[in-house]
Design an enzyme around this catalytic site. Structure first.
Site, PDB file in Angstrom:
ATOM      1  N   GLU A  79     -48.509 -78.098 123.348  1.00  0.00           N
ATOM      2  CA  GLU A  79     -49.881 -78.699 124.292  1.00  0.00           C
ATOM      3  C   GLU A  79     -50.877 -79.396 123.189  1.00  0.00           C
ATOM      4  OE1 GLU A  79     -51.521 -75.526 126.445  1.00  0.00           O
ATOM      5  OE2 GLU A  79     -50.287 -75.867 128.222  1.00  0.00           O
ATOM      6  N   GLU A  89     -43.475 -74.978 131.206  1.00  0.00           N
ATOM      7  CA  GLU A  89     -44.371 -73.908 131.829  1.00  0.00           C
ATOM      8  C   GLU A  89     -45.060 -74.214 133.062  1.00  0.00           C
ATOM      9  OE1 GLU A  89     -47.687 -72.697 129.128  1.00  0.00           O
ATOM     10  OE2 GLU A  89     -46.542 -73.042 127.184  1.00  0.00           O
TER      11      GLU A  89
END
Ligand code: BG6
Length: 479
Positions: A177, A375
């Site tokens: 991320e 995710e």
């Protein structure tokens, strides 16, 4: 509705959120080890302390104690039929401080054992190199990725992992991320860039962030080049936090704001995939007077070290309204508005399965690379009944609706999708709040926010549901 036969069904975790064993096997202190526990009820935020302070509650120190329970945990994943398991390598197990010349053998051995355990059941390990757990020493003594010196520390760490696990791990990601830094929240900059909040004082958050992100992108590109030289069969991806930003209305300014905000949050993907910065960013640097150190050599490296696939997380979507005091439509959270069409979780995360299909199309339209959803999950308060069962039907509903949207994108739009690893199959510590009670798992871990509990594992209702999803390659969703 057909996913590829070798579709990578599985789950994802991060070392610091599950392992514990924060001082075992010669491990050094990571930035996660100096983050205290927050609380969703009282809205107490996590605090980053200057070292480990006695009497504070640091939930990552023990986490779910995977360090000692990994065999039992992998056996649970195997029972569900997992094809893959995404985890990260705690940098501080391999290089406890960052500037050592040799890696720490005990740390390397731990992951050897873990990957062997996965392969025993035919589970493919998928590995993130840096998932919010860089050495605290690197943050404190070097200033994290705001310092060019950290590029070499990362490349050395990545190379040590690539060499050691070249025959055990095929799928890699460099930085988890990386784009969350776009949000000016100190815990993002420390988690993604290793920049401590007190080092930000008197500085422009955004300028520091762009510099840190640039050095990380160069580090990522160099690592990719090194990885491909070690094993040409490696697939090395980027990892982007994808929360699509919709226009609040069909007013043209809102549409433009949404498009510009998507640029502001997702330009990192351009650099990872195309090896170059988009033009609007150079214009923004000039307008803001940002002096970002980007050399000609860096630009060459970025071109040479592009990724093999795009991995992304997906939990929720946002909506934005154009504001008069933001004439350039610069990305900023203050312009977000609630989406009246969506419900939210107890942590305020808007639930939007359609957004996943939207996101997959958004990536596929721009980048000609396979995608992997690494995710997607539902953080919720679970209740264990007296008989030990946990009825988490809300999690089944969330995941089922998202998997359905994912399969529609593959079937109807022909999206090239490698796999889906839900977050997180075993209950672990929340990254944003440090809570144990924000649970995502199919497997319940007996431990609460105060750190009390036996750490015993037990199967929730969703465990049996996901087993069937994998068995039928997703088709059970439509029953
Ligand atoms: C992603 C992170 O942002 O979301 C994970 O990669 C994190 O580390 C996950 O755990 C869910 O967020 P949270 O804050 O609920 O743990």
């Amino acid at each position: 509705m057909s996913l590829r036969k070798d579709f990578l069904w599985g789950g994802a975790v991060a070392a610091h959120q599950i392992e514990g064993g924060w001082q075992e096997g010669g491990k050094g202190i990571s930035i996660a080890d100096v983050m205290t526990a927050g609380d969703n009820v009282t809205k107490k935020p996590r605090v980053i302390t200057d070292g480990v302070i006695e009497g504070e509650n640091y939930p990552n120190h023990e986490a779910s104690d995977f360090y000692h329970h990994y065999k039992e945990d992998i056996a649970h994943l195997a029972e569900m039929g997992f094809k893959c398991f995404r985890t990260s390598i705690a940098w501080t197990r391999i290089f406890p401080k960052c500037d050592e010349t040799e890696p720490n053998e005990a740390g390397l051995q731990f992951y050897d054992d873990l990957f062997d355990e996965c392969h025993k059941y035919g589970i493919e390990p998928i590995v993130t190199l840096s998932h919010f757990e860089m050495p605290f020493y690197m943050a404190k003594e070097y200033g994290g990725f705001a310092n060019r010196a950290c590029i070499d520390f990362f490349v050395k760490f990545a190379t040590a992992c690539f060499e050691r696990y070249k025959d055990k791990v095929k799928y890699w990601m460099t930085f988890n991320e990386i784009n969350n830094q776009a949000d000016p929240i100190p815990h993002h900059l420390v988690q993604e860039g290793g920049i401590l909040p007190w080092d930000l004082e008197g500085k422009d958050y955004e300028e520091v962030m762009y510099q840190s992100a640039h050095y990380e992108l160069v580090a990522s590109a160099l690592a990719i080049k090194a990885g491909h030289a070690i094993n040409p069969d490696f697939k090395i991806g980027c990892m982007i936090a994808m929360c699509p930003i919709y226009p609040a209305t069909c007013k043209p300014e809102d549409i433009l704001a949404a498009s510009r905000f998507m640029q502001g949050k997702y330009w990192y993907t351009d650099v990872h995939v195309k090896g170059k910065y988009p033009n609007w960013l150079a214009k923004k640097f000039a307008r803001k007077g940002y002096n970002i150190d980007i050399t000609e050599e860096d630009k060459k490296i970025l071109k040479e070290g592009v990724v093999d696939y795009i991995a992304f997380s997906y939990y929720m979507s946002y909506a934005v309204e154009a504001k008069e005091d933001n004439p350039y439509y610069d990305y900023r959270e203050a312009d977000f508005v609630p989406n009246g069409y969506l419900k939210a979780s107890d942590w305020g995360w808007q639930i939007d399965p359609v957004g996943l299909r939207y996101a997959m199309n958004w990536f596929a339209d721009r980048f000609d690379l396979p995608l992997m959803i690494v995710e997607n999950g539902f953080g919720a308060y679970d209740k264990m009944e007296d008989d030990g069962s946990v009825d988490d039907s809300y999690r089944i509903e969330y995941l089922g609706n998202h998997i359905k949207a994912m399969m529609e994108a593959v079937e109807c739009e022909g999206i090239d999708l490698m796999g889906y690893t839900m977050w997180a199959p075993i209950d672990i510590v929340s990254a944003s709040t440090g809570e144990m009670d924000k649970r995502y798992g199919f497997v319940y871990v007996d431990k609460n926010n105060a750190g009390e509990g036996t750490l015993a594992r037990s199967r929730k209702k969703s465990f049996y549901w996901y087993k069937k999803v994998i068995e039928t390659n997703g088709m059970s969703i439509f029953e």
